[in-house]
Design a protein around this motif. Structure first.
Motif, short mmCIF file in Angstrom:
data_model
loop_
_atom_site.label_atom_id
_atom_site.label_comp_id
_atom_site.label_asym_id
_atom_site.label_seq_id
_atom_site.Cartn_x
_atom_site.Cartn_y
_atom_site.Cartn_z
N ASP A 259 -8.52 42.39 53.33
CA ASP A 259 -8.72 40.94 53.32
C ASP A 259 -10.00 40.59 52.57
N SER A 260 -11.06 41.35 52.85
CA SER A 260 -12.35 41.09 52.21
C SER A 260 -12.26 41.32 50.70
N ILE A 261 -11.56 42.39 50.30
CA ILE A 261 -11.41 42.68 48.87
C ILE A 261 -10.68 41.53 48.17
N ALA A 262 -9.56 41.11 48.76
CA ALA A 262 -8.78 40.03 48.14
C ALA A 262 -9.54 38.72 48.17
N ALA A 263 -10.28 38.48 49.27
CA ALA A 263 -11.00 37.22 49.42
C ALA A 263 -12.11 37.06 48.38
N SER A 264 -12.60 38.18 47.81
CA SER A 264 -13.65 38.08 46.79
C SER A 264 -13.15 37.37 45.54
N TRP A 265 -11.82 37.27 45.39
CA TRP A 265 -11.23 36.56 44.26
C TRP A 265 -10.86 35.12 44.60
N LEU A 266 -11.01 34.77 45.86
CA LEU A 266 -10.67 33.41 46.30
C LEU A 266 -11.90 32.51 46.22
N PRO A 267 -11.76 31.22 46.52
CA PRO A 267 -12.91 30.31 46.42
C PRO A 267 -14.10 30.78 47.24
N GLU A 268 -15.31 30.43 46.78
CA GLU A 268 -16.54 30.82 47.46
C GLU A 268 -16.48 30.37 48.92
N GLY A 269 -16.88 31.27 49.80
CA GLY A 269 -16.84 30.99 51.22
C GLY A 269 -15.70 31.67 51.94
N SER A 270 -14.68 32.14 51.21
CA SER A 270 -13.50 32.73 51.84
C SER A 270 -13.86 33.96 52.68
N ILE A 271 -14.74 34.82 52.14
CA ILE A 271 -15.14 36.01 52.89
C ILE A 271 -15.83 35.62 54.19
N THR A 272 -16.68 34.63 54.12
CA THR A 272 -17.41 34.20 55.31
C THR A 272 -16.49 33.51 56.31
N TRP A 273 -15.55 32.69 55.85
CA TRP A 273 -14.60 32.07 56.77
C TRP A 273 -13.82 33.14 57.53
N LEU A 274 -13.38 34.16 56.81
CA LEU A 274 -12.65 35.26 57.44
C LEU A 274 -13.55 36.04 58.40
N TYR A 275 -14.82 36.20 58.01
CA TYR A 275 -15.75 36.97 58.83
C TYR A 275 -15.90 36.35 60.21
#
Length: 525
Positions: A259-275
């Motif tokens: 999820d984190s790997i894929a989220a790095s290609w999504l809009p800024e903030g995606s990794i943190t929202w998932l976190y």
């Protein structure tokens, strides 16, 4: 050398409650840490960089301190205790410490030197922003040695758990939270950087976790004196079990890492929202499922060593019943209360209402998998205690494959049309967990290892009635209490408390009306 007294045969429910209470302390302090982190960092580039960098060593923390090493080491250790001498047991611990330590040192050196490669693998999307990528790499280099420290801490905790000293290792994660909070409040203003202060606090916490457990091992006369001996039969067995166990106990974590790997290609903030979504799902997972898993693993290993197959099945059945008692209402409540919880806990400082809303979407979908995440924690030990590693590995690979396929199928459409691709990532992880549970359960039944005890139909009726009543109350409550983005902090806390307490009381009343009594969950031995 004097021989330590044999471990007392303690009630599993009591041991689970002790472990759970220590774990709850860890989760509460972790929640305080996350709230401060949200306040100071929000969901911007710095937050994404830190969360992505920390996920790499933290991923291994989960594998070692809660997973693969314990699942491979404890069965062999239990067998040595049951059938061997104290000298043979100490010799095994010394040699495992030497071999494991040497591998961890090598991996740590390679990880620090190869941080740019790791960074490109685990968050390749950051490479489009050179400043963000450089910051991310610097954080990896600081925190990567935590992998070695917390893995050794997990080794020490596994020894203590085998002697029913569950509270010590369960308390250890509190140290990370306390040091991190101190770093944000005191060190960050001095350094001028919250992310670097947090990174160094992670490293310090790893050192403290080892120092904290060492005296307890010394009192048992089992403090490791590392010796390298790769030919030792016990070492060979543990390492052979450990490598595939990494897949068998960490499917949810591996899917979350993707999820984190894929989220790095999504809009800024995606990794943190998932976190933050993932952290809230981990709260009941850590307090109850990990606690019960930690407690039943040594018991299952001893029962297998003494060929007590009937008691083995009864222990598994008790664990499954207890987990569903907690996990089912927790799953439903988190799905319904995702928005109130996120807004109350994290929507302050730099974490704005839009961030909170996006994080609540992924919390709803992660929460759908909570029941499965928790069941995995008690079904997997049914294999590992019997030193059957191949089956969970096969199951895990299937679940990972399903998860990746679902991510590819879901993320692009969701992100193109609604800009919520991170929700597809969370949902795919949840669905993959259910695939894992179904296959693990079917395997245990097929082998005759787990035979559900009588009374499950009545149990499901009781659970069903109590959960229906709770869901009805929560839906009515959230219909009338819905201005979470407008209310102040105090109002949010009060209204969320009303919903949680009200839902919890109705659930307990529903169980009582349906005929549930505490004695129904008395541990089998």
């Amino acid at each position: 050398m004097s021989e330590p007294a044999p471990a007392p045969k303690r009630n599993m429910l009591r041991s689970s409650l002790i472990t759970g209470s220590m774990t709850m302390m860890s989760r509460i302090t972790g929640l305080a840490r996350d709230q401060l982190q949200a306040y100071f960092l929000g969901a911007g580039a710095d937050a994404d960089a830190f969360n992505a960098a920390f996920r790499i060593p933290n991923f291994f923390r989960r594998l070692f301190s809660e997973g693969a090493f314990s699942q491979a080491f404890i069965p062999v250790l239990s067998e040595y205790r049951a059938k061997g001498s104290q000298e043979a047991l100490k010799s095994l611990i010394d040699r495992v410490a030497g071999c494991l330590g040497s591998v961890l040192i090598l991996v740590t050196v390679l990880g620090v030197l190869g941080a740019p490669v790791l960074g490109a693998i685990f968050a390749s999307g950051f490479m489009e922003d050179q400043a963000k990528f450089d910051h991310y790499i610097s954080l990896i280099r600081i925190m990567f040695p935590y992998l070695m420290l917390i893995s050794l801490s997990g080794f020490m905790g596994a020894i203590l758990n085998s002697y029913d000293r569950f509270a010590v290792s369960a308390f250890t994660p509190v140290l990370l939270n306390i040091v991190s909070i101190f770093a944000m409040l005191v060190i960050a203003p001095i350094m001028g950087s919250v992310t670097f202060a947090l990174a160094w606090s992670v490293l310090l916490a790893g050192v403290l976790s080892i120092a904290f457990q060492a005296p307890h091992l010394k009192r048992l006369h089992l403090l490791p004196a590392p010796k390298m001996d790769w030919k030792d039969p016990g070492v060979r067995r543990i390492l052979a079990l450990m490598a595939p166990a990494i897949f068998g106990v960490s499917i949810a974590q591996i899917n979350t890492l993707f999820d984190s790997i894929a989220a790095s290609w999504l809009p800024e903030g995606s990794i943190t929202w998932l976190y933050y979504s993932d952290r809230l799902v981990e709260l009941p997972l850590g307090i109850f499922a990990v606690a019960i898993s930690t407690v039943i693993m040594p018991n299952l290993s001893r029962l297998h060593a003494t060929e007590s197959s009937e008691d083995f099945s009864k222990t598994l059945d008790w664990a499954v019943r207890f987990i569903i008692l907690i996990a089912l209402p927790a799953t439903l409540a988190l799905v319904i209360l995702a928005k109130p919880v996120i807004f109350t806990l994290f929507q302050h400082g730099k974490f704005n209402p839009e961030d909170a809303l996006m994080s609540s979407y992924s919390l709803k979908t992660y929460a759908l998998g909570l029941l499965a995440f928790m069941l995995i924690k008690v079904l997997a030990p049914g294999y590992f205690a019997r030193q059957d590693i191949k089956t969970p590995v096969k199951v895990g690979m299937i679940a990972i494959g399903v998860g990746i396929a679902l991510k590819v199928a879901m993320v692009a459409p969701l992100n193109i049309y609604w800009q919520i691709g991170h929700v597809g990532l969370a949902l795919s992880t949840a669905l993959a967990a259910y695939v894992n549970v179904i296959l693990l359960y079917r395997g245990l039944r097929k082998r005759g290892v787990y035979m559900p005890a009588a009374g499950w139909a009545k149990t499901w009726l009781r659970y069903g009635l109590a959960n229906v009543l709770m869901v009805a109350v929560l839906l009515i409550g959230t219909h009338y209490l819905n201005d979470w983005a407008v209310w102040g902090v105090l109002e949010r806390i009060v209204y969320l408390a009303v919903l949680c307490v009200g839902g919890g009381l109705v659930y307990l009343i529903g169980l009582s009306v349906a005929g549930f009594r505490p004695k129904d969950f008395r541990a089998p031995h």
